[in-house]
Design an enzyme around this catalytic site. Structure first.
Site, PDB file in Angstrom:
ATOM      1  CB  CYS A 266      -3.060  12.065 -12.039  1.00 58.71           C
ATOM      2  SG  CYS A 266      -1.340  12.572 -12.282  1.00 58.71           S
TER       3      CYS A 266
ATOM      4  CG  HIS B 125      -2.508  17.229 -13.371  1.00 52.58           C
ATOM      5  ND1 HIS B 125      -1.579  17.743 -12.504  1.00 52.58           N
ATOM      6  CD2 HIS B 125      -3.164  18.273 -13.889  1.00 52.58           C
ATOM      7  CE1 HIS B 125      -1.686  19.051 -12.465  1.00 52.58           C
ATOM      8  NE2 HIS B 125      -2.644  19.410 -13.306  1.00 52.58           N
TER       9      HIS B 125
ATOM     10  CB  CYS C 189       0.790  18.133  -8.177  1.00 54.19           C
ATOM     11  SG  CYS C 189       0.341  18.633  -9.850  1.00 54.19           S
TER      12      CYS C 189
ATOM     13  CE  LYS D 106      -3.335   0.191   3.050  1.00 54.72           C
ATOM     14  NZ  LYS D 106      -4.045   0.403   4.333  1.00 54.72           N
TER      15      LYS D 106
ATOM     16  CB  CYS E 183       0.349  13.724  -7.401  1.00 49.66           C
ATOM     17  SG  CYS E 183      -0.042  12.703  -8.850  1.00 49.66           S
TER      18      CYS E 183
HETATM   19  S1  FES Z   1      -2.253  15.556 -10.014  1.00 48.93           S
HETATM   20 FE1  FES Z   1      -0.725  14.138 -10.537  1.00 48.93          FE
HETATM   21  S2  FES Z   1       0.828  15.338 -11.353  1.00 48.93           S
HETATM   22 FE2  FES Z   1      -0.700  16.737 -10.836  1.00 48.93          FE
END
Ligand code: FES
Length: 117
Positions: A83, A96, A92, A64, A81
Site C-alpha cells: 500500500c 494498510h 508491512c 524508482k 507492504c
Molecule cells: S500493506 Fe502497506 S502497511 Fe501493510
C-alpha cells in the site's frame, strides 16, 4: 433588450447596480460558465489528476523504488507492504488498515512463507 441596456449602471458609491433585467440576462450566462467549467474540469482531471501516485513518501528522491531479497535472508515468513503507507517499507507495519478505512480501498500485504527446512 439592447446591448446598451445590458451594461450595469454606475452606482452612487462607485460600484455598479444591477437591475432585474441584468440579472435575467446574466443568469443563463453564469449557468453556461458554470457548466462549462465543470465539464472542462472533469475532462482535464480525467487526463491528469485521475492518474494519481501511489507512493506519497518513500524514497521520493529516487527515480524508482525497488528492493531485492535473497530467499535465504527472508527466513520462514516475510510480510511486504503493497500500500506504500508503511513506516517500515518495504515491510508491512499494518498501515494498510488505516488506509483502507479512510479510502474504502482493499489493499493488503504480500505474505511469503517458506515451507520447512
Ligand atoms: S500493506 Fe502497506 S502497511 Fe501493510
Amino acid at each position: 433588450m439592447s446591448s446598451r441596456g445590458l451594461l450595469p449602471k454606475p452606482g452612487l458609491r462607485g460600484g455598479f447596480s444591477l437591475s432585474r433585467g441584468h440579472l435575467t440576462a446574466l443568469g443563463p450566462l453564469a449557468l453556461a460558465a458554470g457548466v462549462g467549467t465543470y465539464v472542462l474540469c472533469r475532462f482535464f482531471s480525467g487526463k491528469s489528476c485521475g492518474k494519481s501516485k501511489v507512493n506519497h513518501a518513500i524514497s521520493k528522491d529516487s527515480a524508482k523504488v525497488a528492493h531485492s531479497f535473497d530467499m535465504e535472508d527472508i527466513g520462514t515468513k516475510a510480510v511486504f507492504c503493497r500500500c506504500w503507507r508503511s513506516k517500515k517499507f518495504p515491510y508491512c507495519d499494518g498501515a494498510h488498515t488505516k488506509h483502507n478505512e479512510e479510502t474504502g480501498d482493499n489493499v493488503g500485504p504480500l505474505i511469503i512463507k517458506r515451507k520447512g527446512p
